[in-house]
Motif scaffolding. Structure first.
Motif, PDB file in Angstrom:
ATOM      1  N   MET A 190       5.784  47.282  71.693  1.00 29.61           N
ATOM      2  CA  MET A 190       4.789  47.826  70.806  1.00 29.61           C
ATOM      3  C   MET A 190       4.573  49.371  70.822  1.00 29.61           C
ATOM      4  O   MET A 190       4.406  50.009  69.749  1.00 29.61           O
ATOM      5  N   LEU A 191       4.776  49.833  71.764  1.00 27.37           N
ATOM      6  CA  LEU A 191       4.797  51.533  71.999  1.00 27.37           C
ATOM      7  C   LEU A 191       6.072  52.103  71.618  1.00 27.37           C
ATOM      8  O   LEU A 191       6.370  52.875  70.869  1.00 27.37           O
ATOM      9  N   SER A 192       7.418  51.257  71.983  1.00 29.00           N
ATOM     10  CA  SER A 192       8.629  52.213  71.879  1.00 29.00           C
ATOM     11  C   SER A 192       9.163  51.907  70.478  1.00 29.00           C
ATOM     12  O   SER A 192       9.948  52.806  69.796  1.00 29.00           O
ATOM     13  N   GLU A 193       8.783  50.667  69.874  1.00 33.29           N
ATOM     14  CA  GLU A 193       9.259  50.204  68.655  1.00 33.29           C
ATOM     15  C   GLU A 193       8.108  50.821  67.387  1.00 33.29           C
ATOM     16  O   GLU A 193       8.493  50.837  66.324  1.00 33.29           O
ATOM     17  N   TYR A 194       6.941  51.054  67.834  1.00 34.40           N
ATOM     18  CA  TYR A 194       5.883  51.485  66.677  1.00 34.40           C
ATOM     19  C   TYR A 194       5.230  52.568  66.917  1.00 34.40           C
ATOM     20  O   TYR A 194       5.475  53.578  66.119  1.00 34.40           O
ATOM     21  N   THR A 195       4.460  52.814  67.889  1.00 36.85           N
ATOM     22  CA  THR A 195       3.593  53.977  68.091  1.00 36.85           C
ATOM     23  C   THR A 195       4.599  55.081  68.138  1.00 36.85           C
ATOM     24  O   THR A 195       4.330  56.223  67.393  1.00 36.85           O
ATOM     25  N   VAL A 196       5.484  55.338  68.928  1.00 32.44           N
ATOM     26  CA  VAL A 196       6.310  56.564  69.406  1.00 32.44           C
ATOM     27  C   VAL A 196       7.089  56.738  68.058  1.00 32.44           C
ATOM     28  O   VAL A 196       7.185  58.150  67.648  1.00 32.44           O
ATOM     29  N   GLN A 229      18.942  53.878  78.338  1.00 35.39           N
ATOM     30  CA  GLN A 229      17.576  53.031  78.320  1.00 35.39           C
ATOM     31  C   GLN A 229      17.212  52.564  77.102  1.00 35.39           C
ATOM     32  O   GLN A 229      16.819  53.124  76.084  1.00 35.39           O
ATOM     33  N   ALA A 230      17.185  51.074  77.282  1.00 35.71           N
ATOM     34  CA  ALA A 230      16.816  50.299  75.950  1.00 35.71           C
ATOM     35  C   ALA A 230      15.553  50.730  75.410  1.00 35.71           C
ATOM     36  O   ALA A 230      15.813  50.582  73.856  1.00 35.71           O
ATOM     37  N   LEU A 231      14.479  51.139  75.856  1.00 39.68           N
ATOM     38  CA  LEU A 231      13.414  51.089  75.160  1.00 39.68           C
ATOM     39  C   LEU A 231      13.575  52.465  74.411  1.00 39.68           C
ATOM     40  O   LEU A 231      12.939  52.643  73.482  1.00 39.68           O
ATOM     41  N   ILE A 232      14.175  53.403  75.047  1.00 38.04           N
ATOM     42  CA  ILE A 232      14.110  54.925  74.228  1.00 38.04           C
ATOM     43  C   ILE A 232      15.333  54.662  72.901  1.00 38.04           C
ATOM     44  O   ILE A 232      15.092  55.162  71.903  1.00 38.04           O
ATOM     45  N   ALA A 233      16.182  53.799  73.324  1.00 37.49           N
ATOM     46  CA  ALA A 233      17.226  53.418  72.090  1.00 37.49           C
ATOM     47  C   ALA A 233      16.684  53.029  71.130  1.00 37.49           C
ATOM     48  O   ALA A 233      16.786  53.106  69.831  1.00 37.49           O
ATOM     49  N   SER A 234      15.838  51.794  71.453  1.00 37.39           N
ATOM     50  CA  SER A 234      15.051  51.285  70.468  1.00 37.39           C
ATOM     51  C   SER A 234      14.134  52.130  69.517  1.00 37.39           C
ATOM     52  O   SER A 234      13.963  51.875  68.318  1.00 37.39           O
ATOM     53  N   ALA A 235      13.369  53.085  70.293  1.00 33.05           N
ATOM     54  CA  ALA A 235      12.578  53.894  69.693  1.00 33.05           C
ATOM     55  C   ALA A 235      13.465  54.782  68.611  1.00 33.05           C
ATOM     56  O   ALA A 235      12.859  55.302  67.747  1.00 33.05           O
ATOM     57  N   GLY A 236      14.777  55.299  68.979  1.00 33.22           N
ATOM     58  CA  GLY A 236      15.456  55.865  68.219  1.00 33.22           C
ATOM     59  C   GLY A 236      16.043  55.210  66.709  1.00 33.22           C
ATOM     60  O   GLY A 236      15.454  56.029  65.891  1.00 33.22           O
ATOM     61  N   TRP A 237      16.198  54.262  66.990  1.00 40.20           N
ATOM     62  CA  TRP A 237      16.498  53.328  65.748  1.00 40.20           C
ATOM     63  C   TRP A 237      15.309  52.933  64.747  1.00 40.20           C
ATOM     64  O   TRP A 237      15.258  53.142  63.662  1.00 40.20           O
ATOM     65  N   SER A 238      14.148  52.795  65.466  1.00 40.36           N
ATOM     66  CA  SER A 238      12.790  52.749  64.829  1.00 40.36           C
ATOM     67  C   SER A 238      12.373  53.909  64.207  1.00 40.36           C
ATOM     68  O   SER A 238      11.973  53.792  62.987  1.00 40.36           O
ATOM     69  N   THR A 239      12.427  54.927  64.889  1.00 39.73           N
ATOM     70  CA  THR A 239      12.335  56.253  64.270  1.00 39.73           C
ATOM     71  C   THR A 239      12.943  56.677  63.039  1.00 39.73           C
ATOM     72  O   THR A 239      12.489  56.961  61.831  1.00 39.73           O
ATOM     73  N   LEU A 240      14.394  56.354  63.191  1.00 38.44           N
ATOM     74  CA  LEU A 240      15.165  56.539  61.854  1.00 38.44           C
ATOM     75  C   LEU A 240      14.799  55.758  60.888  1.00 38.44           C
ATOM     76  O   LEU A 240      14.874  56.135  59.539  1.00 38.44           O
TER      77      LEU A 240
END
Length: 235
Positions: free
Chosen positions: A93-99, A121-132
């Motif tokens: 919820m935080l790594s794929e949305y908030t951040v 780190q999967a959470l950070i990689a997920s944050a990257g794709w969600s950010t893009l």
């Protein structure tokens, strides 16, 4: 308001039932279980308060961290701030949305997204794709690096099925975002969606499903909404 008063309000708004639901979705124990609509009641009091948002996020309480993302001023977030937030985000919820939402609206979305997708780190990689994905939803097409985005689509095509669980989910969403928001790459994204086919992601003890990229993009196209950008991605 102070950090202490924010946490007091969140504690009063939390419920065990909501907490149980969020735990089934992978949430951490450090939360009160506050519904998003109730978080926004607190937001009406704090309004945009960037300094307070940084303090609230640093508490490590999941409800507070999500609220901080709504309260922050993305334009005041430095790459260092965003990196800290990404490293502290301890569930989807935080790594794929908030951040990603804050990063995409910060002016550093492309830079941070491209950096994060290479993380082991999967959470950070997920944050990257969600950010893009959020970045392309906001940025006018004539300001996008289309060649880079095309390379990233190819990367998804060749690597998605071998990627970690939630990273597969966010890579799939990235293809959908490009297909829906970037007119020059609409057809390319459809081709990639066809190539990757069904994406299998374990969603835990929930009824959540992975969006089927081809059908999703076609549905948006059928509504005549391809290329319609968003003013904000935070919600």
């Amino acid at each position: 308001m102070t950090v202490e008063s924010v946490l007091e309000q969140l504690a009063a708004l939390g419920s065990e039932q909501t907490k149980k639901t969020l735990l089934r979705h992978g949430g951490p124990e450090n939360m009160y279980g506050v519904k998003v609509q109730d978080l926004k009641k607190v937001l009406k009091q704090t309004k945009q308060n960037h300094a307070l948002a940084l303090e609230v996020y640093a508490t490590g309480n999941s409800d507070a961290m999500y609220l901080a993302g709504l309260m922050a001023d993305p334009k005041q977030m430095s790459p260092t701030d965003l990196q800290v937030w990404a490293e502290q985000a301890n569930w989807s919820m935080l790594s794929e949305y908030t951040v990603p939402w804050v990063a995409a609206e910060s002016g550093h979305g492309l830079e941070m997204g491209v950096s994060w997708i290479d993380s082991d780190q999967a959470l950070i990689a997920s944050a990257g794709w969600s950010t893009l994905g959020s970045y392309v939803a906001l940025q006018p097409d004539d300001q996008l690096n289309l060649a880079l985005l095309e390379q990233l689509l190819e990367r998804v095509k060749t690597s998605i099925h071998a990627s970690p669980n939630r990273v597969r989910y966010t890579m799939n969403n990235f293809v959908i975002a490009v297909g829906c928001y970037v007119v020059p790459l609409h057809e390319k994204a459809q081709e990639v969606a066809q190539a990757i086919g069904e994406v299998h992601v374990s969603m835990g003890d929930t009824a959540c499903k992975v969006p089927e990229a081809v059908g999703y993009i076609q549905k948006v196209a059928g509504m005549g909404k391809i290329g319609q950008k968003r003013k904000t991605v935070r919600c």
